[in-house]
Design a protein around this motif. Structure first.
Motif, short mmCIF file in Angstrom:
data_model
loop_
_atom_site.label_atom_id
_atom_site.label_comp_id
_atom_site.label_asym_id
_atom_site.label_seq_id
_atom_site.Cartn_x
_atom_site.Cartn_y
_atom_site.Cartn_z
N LEU A 125 -40.50 29.56 -35.87
CA LEU A 125 -39.44 29.06 -34.99
C LEU A 125 -39.90 27.84 -34.20
N SER A 126 -41.19 27.77 -33.87
CA SER A 126 -41.70 26.59 -33.16
C SER A 126 -41.65 25.34 -34.04
N LEU A 127 -41.82 25.52 -35.35
CA LEU A 127 -41.68 24.39 -36.27
C LEU A 127 -40.23 23.94 -36.37
N ALA A 131 -38.54 20.17 -35.59
CA ALA A 131 -37.56 19.49 -36.44
C ALA A 131 -36.32 19.10 -35.64
N LEU A 132 -35.88 19.96 -34.73
CA LEU A 132 -34.72 19.65 -33.90
C LEU A 132 -34.99 18.48 -32.97
N VAL A 133 -36.16 18.46 -32.34
CA VAL A 133 -36.49 17.37 -31.43
C VAL A 133 -36.65 16.06 -32.21
N LEU A 160 -47.23 29.26 -25.81
CA LEU A 160 -46.11 30.06 -25.32
C LEU A 160 -45.00 30.19 -26.35
N GLN A 161 -44.75 29.12 -27.13
CA GLN A 161 -43.69 29.18 -28.13
C GLN A 161 -44.03 30.10 -29.30
N THR A 162 -45.29 30.46 -29.46
CA THR A 162 -45.67 31.36 -30.54
C THR A 162 -45.67 32.82 -30.09
N ARG A 163 -45.29 33.08 -28.84
CA ARG A 163 -45.25 34.45 -28.34
C ARG A 163 -43.79 34.90 -28.21
N THR A 164 -43.59 36.20 -28.28
CA THR A 164 -42.25 36.75 -28.38
C THR A 164 -41.61 36.89 -26.99
N GLU A 170 -35.05 30.53 -25.96
CA GLU A 170 -34.16 29.66 -25.18
C GLU A 170 -34.47 28.19 -25.42
N VAL A 171 -35.75 27.83 -25.56
CA VAL A 171 -36.13 26.44 -25.81
C VAL A 171 -35.52 25.95 -27.12
N VAL A 172 -35.60 26.77 -28.17
CA VAL A 172 -35.08 26.37 -29.48
C VAL A 172 -33.55 26.24 -29.43
#
Length: 572
Positions: A125-127, A131-133, A160-164, A170-172
Motif C-alpha cells: 500500500l505504501s508503494l 504512485a498516487l503522489v 509508519l506506512q508499513t505498519r497496520t 488515511e494517508v493513501v
C-alpha cells in the motif's frame, strides 16, 4: 511578478536532489523500507489491537484480546483490517492446519511470521501511495523526483506506512482523493469524477473521522472552480449520493462483522460512535490529556524534525515580507513551470493542499488527546509543496543531509530499539512451547500489550487456550512478585506439570524468579514509558529477557483441583 518568482531556466542537474533522484537513493530507500517492515520494533498497541487482533479472533477463531474499541459501542470500521489482514492470516492458518492435522501437538504459529504478513500488505500500500503522489505531481506540472525523494526518505513512509495503523490507510486515501479532486495545471479543465470522490470521502471518514478535515478543502475547491451553478449543484448531488450509498454499504459491513464477532447486533455507525467517544473528556482522560498546542509544538516536530523548523521559518519570513499571495509561487521556483497560467493553477492547487494540512492540524488540536501519528497525512501536502525546496537546490546540501540523518535515526530507533524485544520474546516462548504440550502461562511486565493472535492458538471447542497471557503492564514489583508466586503455587497443586514464562527488562529480577532460568539471549529493547518510572528498576535497561520454570505437582493428590486452568477466564 510571477515571472520574477519562477525561474525560466530548466532545473539544474547538479543539485543533490537531481543526483539522488537519478542515482541509487530511491532503490536504497525501498530496500530500507523493506528492512524496516521486517524489523521487530513495536510502535504502539493500536498497530495490532485495532487491526489484525480483532480480525484473527472473530474470523479465524484464534485466541485474541478484544479491547474497548470493539465492545457494545464499536468505534472502528473493520473494512481495511478484514481486507488487508484477513486473507494472509487465513492463508497461513489453512497451511498450518494441513501441517498440524497429523501432529500430536496443538496448532501454533511463529509470531514473527504472523505479525509480518499484514505488514507486507501495508508495504504494498505504501508503494501505491508513491504512485498516487507521482501522478499528483505530474497533474500539477511539478517535478515528481524531488517530491518523491522527500516523501520516501521520511520515516513516516519508511516505517509508519508499513505498519497496520488506520492513520497509514488515511494517508493513501487522502492522496487518492487529492489526485481525483485537484484540476490539472495543463490541458483541458474537465470536472472531476464526483462519484469517485464520494466513494473515497465515505471510505475515508469511516476509516478515520478526521478525514473530514482533510477532504473539506478539496471538495470546496472543486465546487468553487465550477462556474456553472447548475453543474455545481449536479456535482454536489452526485458526490453526496455516492457518499451516502458507500456509507450504507459500510454500515451494513460493520454491523454484520460485529454481530458475527458477538460484540453487539444492530445498526453500527462506527464514525458516529468514534466522534461521540472522542468528544467526551472523561473518555479521553483514560488515554492521556495533552495541551492544545501539542500537535503544533511537539508532534509536528517529532514527525518532521529539522524540516518542520525550516518550514515554519519560511512561512514567517514570507509573511513578514507581506508576500503571502505569492508564497506558494516562491516555493515552486525550483520547478520548470514557466507559463503564467500554469503557474497560477499549480500554486492554487498547492495552496489547497496546504489548507488540508492546516485543517487537520488545527482541527485535531481541539481534541485534548494528541499523538504524532494522527498527523501522518500531512506528509502528502508537505512533500508536494516543500519537496522541491528540500531536494531541488545545490545550495541546500546541509539541509538535505540533515533531513536524511534525522529520518534514518528515527527509523532505526523505532524499528530496532523501541519495544523491539517483545516480538522476539514471543518467538522464544513459541519455540519452547512447541516442544511440549504442557499448560503454559506467560507473564509480561513493563512492556506493551503482547498480541495474543501472534501464536494462532485455535480456540475451537475450548474455554481456555493452552498458552495463557498475563499482561501486567506497569504494575508494581510487589504485584508482579505476587502474580508469579501465585502461578507457580497453583501449577504445583495440579495433577500435571506446567510451564511458566516471565518476560521482563533484563535489569529487573524479583525474588520470585529465583527458581527460573533464562531462555535464550537478551533482546534489544527500550520502553520510553519506563523512562519516567526508573525508580522501579535498578537502571534504565536496553534488554528484554525471557525466564522459564517447568513446575511439577507435588503437594496434592491426583484428584486435586487445578486453579490456574480457570485463570484464563479472568486473565489480566
Amino acid at each position: 511578478q510571477i515571472s520574477l518568482v519562477l525561474s525560466s531556466r530548466p532545473p539544474s542537474m547538479a543539485g543533490p536532489g537531481r543526483l539522488l533522484g537519478g542515482g541509487p537513493l530511491p532503490l536504497l530507500l525501498v530496500g530500507l523500507r523493506l528492512m524496516f517492515t521486517m524489523a521487530p520494533g513495536y510502535l504502539h498497541p493500536d498497530e495490532f489491537f485495532q487491526f489484525s487482533e480483532p480480525v484473527a479472533g472473530a474470523l479465524l477463531g484464534v485466541d485474541a484480546l478484544s479491547t474497548w474499541e470493539f465492545d457494545t459501542l464499536p468505534v472502528r470500521c473493520m473494512l481495511f483490517p478484514v481486507l488487508l489482514a484477513g486473507p494472509p492470516l487465513a492463508g497461513l492458518r489453512f497451511i498450518l492446519s494441513l501441517l498440524f492435522s497429523r501432529a500430536s501437538t496443538d496448532l501454533l504459529a511463529d509470531p514473527t511470521l504472523v505479525l509480518l504478513l499484514p505488514r507486507l500488505a501495508m508495504l504494498g500500500l505504501s508503494l501505491v501511495l508513491e504512485a498516487l503522489v507521482h501522478g499528483l505531481c505530474e497533474k500539477l506540472a511539478l517535478d515528481p523526483a524531488p517530491r518523491l525523494l522527500a516523501m520516501a526518505s521520511s520515516y513516516i513512509v519508511l516505517l509508519l506506512q508499513t505498519r497496520t495503523f488506520s492513520n497509514s490507510i488515511e494517508v493513501v486515501l487522502f492522496a487518492a482523493l487529492a489526485y481525483v479532486a485537484l484540476p490539472p495545471s495543463r490541458g483541458a479543465q474537465r470536472p472531476p469524477r464526483a462519484w469517485l470522490m464520494g466513494c473515497l470521502f465515505a471510505v475515508g471518514v469511516f476509516n478515520r473521522p478526521s478525514f473530514l478535515l482533510l477532504a473539506a478543502p478539496l471538495i470546496a475547491n472543486m465546487l468553487h472552480l465550477l462556474s456553472d451553478s447548475a453543474l455545481r449543484l449536479s456535482m454536489a448531488l452526485t458526490l453526496g449520493k455516492w457518499a451516502a450509498l458507500t456509507a450504507v454499504c459500510l454500515v451494513a459491513f460493520d454491523s454484520a462483522f460485529y454481530c458475527y464477532q458477538g460484540s453487539t447486533c444492530g445498526v453500527i455507525i462506527t464514525p458516529l460512535n468514534n466522534i461521540l467517544y472522542n468528544t467526551s473528556i472523561s473518555n479521553l482522560a483514560q488515554h492521556g490529556l495533552h495541551s492544545l498546542f501539542t500537535h503544533v509544538s511537539v508532534n509536528m516536530l517529532t514527525l518532521y524534525g529539522p524540516a518542520y523548523i525550516l518550514i515554519v521559518c519560511l512561512i514567517i519570513r514570507r509573511l513578514r515580507r507581506r508576500c503571502g499571495n505569492n508564497f506558494v509561487l516562491a516555493l515552486l521556483r525550483e520547478d520548470p513551470v514557466v507559463d503564467t497560467l500554469v503557474a497560477r493553477q499549480t500554486a492554487r492547487s498547492c495552496a489547497v493542499l496546504l489548507a488540508c494540512a492546516a485543517m487537520l492540524v488545527g482541527g485535531l488540536s481541539l481534541v485534548p488527546h494528541q499523538e504524532p501519528r494522527f498527523l501522518m497525512a500531512t506528509i502528502v501536502p508537505l512533500s508536494v509543496v516543500f519537496g522541491g525546496w528540500l531536494f531541488g537546490s545545490s545550495k541546500r546540501t546541509v539541509v538535505t543531509v540533515t533531513w536524511l540523518l534525522f529520518n534514518l535515526l528515527m527509523g532505526v530507533f523505532f524499528a530496532f530499539v523501541h519495544q523491539a524485544g517483545l516480538v522476539p520474546a514471543l518467538a522464544d516462548v513459541y519455540a519452547r512451547a512447541a516442544q511440549h504440550t504442557l499448560p503454559t502461562h506467560v507473564v509480561f511486565a513493563y512492556t506493551y500489550m503482547p498480541p495474543r493472535h501472534a501464536l494462532m492458538q485455535d480456540m475451537a471447542g475450548r474455554s481456555c487456550p493452552r498458552i495463557t497471557f498475563h499482561d501486567l503492564g506497569s504494575a508494581t514489583p510487589l504485584a508482579l512478585d505476587t502474580v508469579v508466586r501465585a502461578l507457580v503455587r497453583d501449577a504445583a497443586s495440579c495433577e500435571s506439570s506446567a510451564a511458566v514464562y516471565v518476560v521482563l527488562p533484563g535489569s529487573f529480577r524479583p525474588l520470585s524468579l529465583q527458581r527460573f532460568t533464562q531462555v535464550g539471549p537478551a533482546h534489544l529493547h527500550l520502553s520510553l514509558e519506563l523512562v519516567e518510572r526508573r525508580s522501579r528498576l535498578r537502571r534504565l535497561d536496553f534488554s528484554l529477557v525471557v525466564y522459564e520454570a517447568i513446575v511439577s505437582h507435588h503437594t496434592a493428590s491426583a484428584s486435586a483441583p487445578c486453579p490456574y486452568r480457570s485463570a484464563c477466564i479472568a486473565q489480566s
